[in-house]
Design an enzyme around this catalytic site. Structure first.
Site, PDB file in Angstrom:
ATOM      1  CG  ASP A 122       2.334 -15.680  -7.680  1.00  0.00           C
ATOM      2  OD1 ASP A 122       2.211 -14.742  -7.202  1.00  0.00           O
ATOM      3  OD2 ASP A 122       3.046 -15.885  -8.927  1.00  0.00           O
ATOM      4  CG  HIS A 142      -1.492  -7.369  -2.091  1.00  0.00           C
ATOM      5  ND1 HIS A 142      -2.713  -7.483  -2.259  1.00  0.00           N
ATOM      6  CD2 HIS A 142      -1.618  -6.236  -0.881  1.00  0.00           C
ATOM      7  CE1 HIS A 142      -3.636  -6.435  -1.634  1.00  0.00           C
ATOM      8  NE2 HIS A 142      -2.666  -5.904  -0.863  1.00  0.00           N
ATOM      9  CD  GLU A 175       0.679  -6.214   1.838  1.00  0.00           C
ATOM     10  OE1 GLU A 175       0.601  -4.857   1.705  1.00  0.00           O
ATOM     11  OE2 GLU A 175      -0.128  -6.618   2.540  1.00  0.00           O
ATOM     12  CG  ASP A 229      -0.259  -0.352   2.512  1.00  0.00           C
ATOM     13  OD1 ASP A 229       1.102   0.129   2.589  1.00  0.00           O
ATOM     14  OD2 ASP A 229      -0.610  -0.780   3.486  1.00  0.00           O
TER      15      ASP A 229
END
Length: 638
Positions: free
Chosen positions: A580, A532, A589, A180
């Protein structure tokens, strides 16, 4: 004058001959009877005897011209040799010089060509790549020598809406935490501490592989940002900007997400949603961890006096903030925007960790006294010996603090009054390492050979690399003092067994696992392709995608268009399976803290630069220690 004969006898050796000679010299031919008589008594045989060569050499007169010439010899003083042999010897020496000596002289004068270094081992190759992950996570205005072509300037307005006059530069810079776009001081500071620790111990290895300047730049990128998050010029501070951005907020509980760093799927360069700043006015664990980051970095930058002092000054203010009796409420308590991600379970372990680094950075023994205070250790749960207490993470610094303080005992031996607690930390460190070994069954292991330090929970690799680093570093401490191993109870464990544990876990991450997959992106032939990660999953095509416009890239089954080289993903499950899938962050992530542990573990294991540690640099600021004598025993009472 001086005509007397002091030795007795006549002056003449042969008086008659002398007389004859005298007469002959004046032309007189007469020979008297005395002379004739003396001639009659001469020993003619003695006069006819041939003189040997030595005797002839005594003669001053000319030699016989008819005498046969001798062989040509050369007298060298200690030996005599023929001229022919002498000439051949000179010729041989000359030829030998031309054949052997001359090429050697020429070779010495020519510029030296550096010999090829041995090929790097797998840990060195992985280390080169793992450092690039931090370049990909940079926020702010990137340097011209940016190593990641699909990254650009981002977060340039972070913190500008804050009204604090001491925060004139905003909060631009630092690192994004994971996939993020959040910037979180607590795990970021821990990551900088781990990177700095690895450089302090293994700077020679980083130099050997050409990454020393690179990792220093990465550390400075983080510490420069941390210095922006509080008033680093003050001696006493009252708040810290602990987080930029939030995630997981909803509007009135509806399914429509509020645009934030978790709901939106945007590249950092395209962020257009609000990024609120979290302010912490009470945070012992945050202050102590940030102090540890700046203090450890000050040792890394000890060659830059001004910057090192700036870091120490900031670390001192932060640790004072952490120890303020009125500010000992956890920084994450009652704040869901923080607790949802990096909730702290306690702060006494951070006190030990921060105090240890402050002692090494300043040499102030009051920090060592705090770190070895039995009350602090008790509150940090150092004596409980639970499995969880041995697992290093961004939340639990206890095993790292114990090892760091054990270092002081091994190499400094400060003695009384610290010895008792340092010996305890030394014993606890050995128990921590023992708990990692499979033969003692403290933790479960997967069938493929991965230790389950988080009891089979998600994202296990960040704990695995931290344990590998601690065990490998402790082996280097043992080797530096010529100690071949340690005892786990009655069992003797050699250093090779401990080191093999570290290697086996890192090897598992690099591909020696049932999936035959490397969990470090870009390393090996098979690695995760659907991370991610917002920046990696959206094409770098100069097209700006909105908050929800990026969902198509988040949900796409296609591999990421940008490989985030060096990123270590969360890892497999307890059955060694790995999916995956981009939307499953538990598997795919990467995190800043996890990758810092990977870098430290790889640096400790690589053979590049030699298998040893830097024993002294960490103690540069510590003055000479003279152990105090223990207090005398109480008087004897009958």
């Amino acid at each position: 004058m001086h005509s007397a004969n002091h030795w007795g006898g006549g002056f003449e050796i042969n008086g008659a001959e002398g007389e004859t000679a005298s007469r002959s010299r004046y032309g007189e031919e007469e020979i008297d009877e005395t002379t004739a008589s003396s001639r009659a008594h001469r020993d003619n045989a003695a006069l006819m005897r041939r003189l040997d060569e030595t005797q002839q050499s005594w003669l001053l007169g000319p030699q016989d011209p008819n005498k046969k010439k001798k062989s040509n010899y050369v007298d060298l003083g200690c030996i005599v040799c023929s001229r022919k042999a002498f000439k051949w010897t000179l010729y041989s020496i000359l030829i030998a010089f031309i054949v052997i000596g001359l090429p050697v002289v020429i070779a010495k004068t020519l510029p030296k060509k550096k010999s090829r270094p041995p090929p790097p081992d797998q840990y060195t190759n992985a280390l080169h790549k793992s450092l690039l992950f931090f370049d990909a996570q940079k926020s702010g205005r990137l340097p011209k020598q940016n190593r990641i072509p699909w990254r650009g300037d981002s977060g340039l307005k972070d913190g500008w809406d804050e009204s604090d006059v001491n925060n004139k530069g905003g909060l631009v810079g630092g690192y994004y935490d994971a996939g993020d776009n959040l910037k979180l001081n607590f795990p970021m500071a821990f990551s900088m501490s781990m990177l700095s620790w690895s450089v302090i111990e293994y700077s020679h290895k980083y130099k050997a592989i050409g990454e020393y300047d690179h990792i220093r730049d990465l550390i400075k990128w983080g510490t420069d940002y941390l210095l922006l998050t509080f008033n680093s010029t003050a001696t006493t501070i009252h708040k810290i900007y602990s987080q930029v951005g939030v995630g997981g907020r909803n509007i009135n509980g509806s399914t429509t997400g509020t645009p934030d760093d978790h709901y939106c799927w945007e590249r950092p360069e395209d962020m257009d949603y609000p990024r609120p700043v979290q302010t912490t006015v009470s945070g012992p664990e945050l202050g102590a961890e940030m102090a540890a980051a700046l203090a450890s970095a000050s040792i890394v930058f000890s060659d830059d006096t001004l910057y090192s002092k700036k870091l120490v000054q900031g670390a001192t203010a932060l640790f004072r903030f952490a120890r303020d009796a009125g500010k000992r409420t956890s920084y994450s308590r009652s704040n869901p925007d923080i607790a949802a991600f990096y909730n702290s379970s306690g702060y006494y372990d951070d006190y030990m960790w921060g105090a240890a680094w402050m002692y090494y950075a300043t040499g102030n023994s009051t920090y060592l006294a705090l770190a070895t205070n039995p009350g602090v250790a008790k509150n940090a749960k150092a004596f409980r010996l639970t499995p969880d207490s041995t697992v290093l993470s961004w939340d639990n610094k206890l095993p790292a603090a114990e090892l760091l303080l054990t270092r002081a005992r091994i190499f400094l031996s400060p003695g009384y009054p610290y010895e008792d607690m340092l010996r305890t930390y030394h014993n606890l460190t050995q128990l921590n390492v023992c708990s990692y070994l499979r033969q003692f069954n403290v933790f479960n292991w997967t069938r493929g050979g991965m230790i389950e330090l988080n009891h089979g929970g998600p994202q296990p690799l960040q704990y695995v690399v931290n344990a590998a680093f601690l065990a490998s570093l402790y082996v280097d401490y043992l080797n530096a003092t010529n100690v071949p191993g340690m005892y786990c109870g009655p069992n003797y464990i050699s250093s090779d067994v401990i080191l093999q544990f570290s290697k086996s876990q890192v090897d598992y991450i690099l591909g020696a696992n049932p999936m035959k997959m490397s969990y470090v992106v870009g390393y090996g032939n098979r690695y995760p392709r659907h991370l991610h990660h917002r920046g990696a999953s959206i094409p770098h095509d100069n097209i700006r995608h909105s908050c929800t416009g990026g969902f198509k890239w988040r949900d796409s089954p296609n591999p990421n268009p940008n490989n985030i080289t060096g990123a270590m993903v969360g890892g497999p499950d307890r059955w060694d399976n790995f999916h995956d899938v981009r939307t499953n962050y538990n598997y795919t992530e990467p995190t800043l803290a996890g990758n810092a542990g990977l870098v430290a573990a790889l640096a400790s294991l690589t053979s590049s630069g030699g298998d040893n540690i830097d024993k002294n640099t960490i103690f540069s600021a510590v003055p000479p220690l003279y152990p105090m004598a223990p207090p005398p025993p109480p008087p004897w009472k009958p």
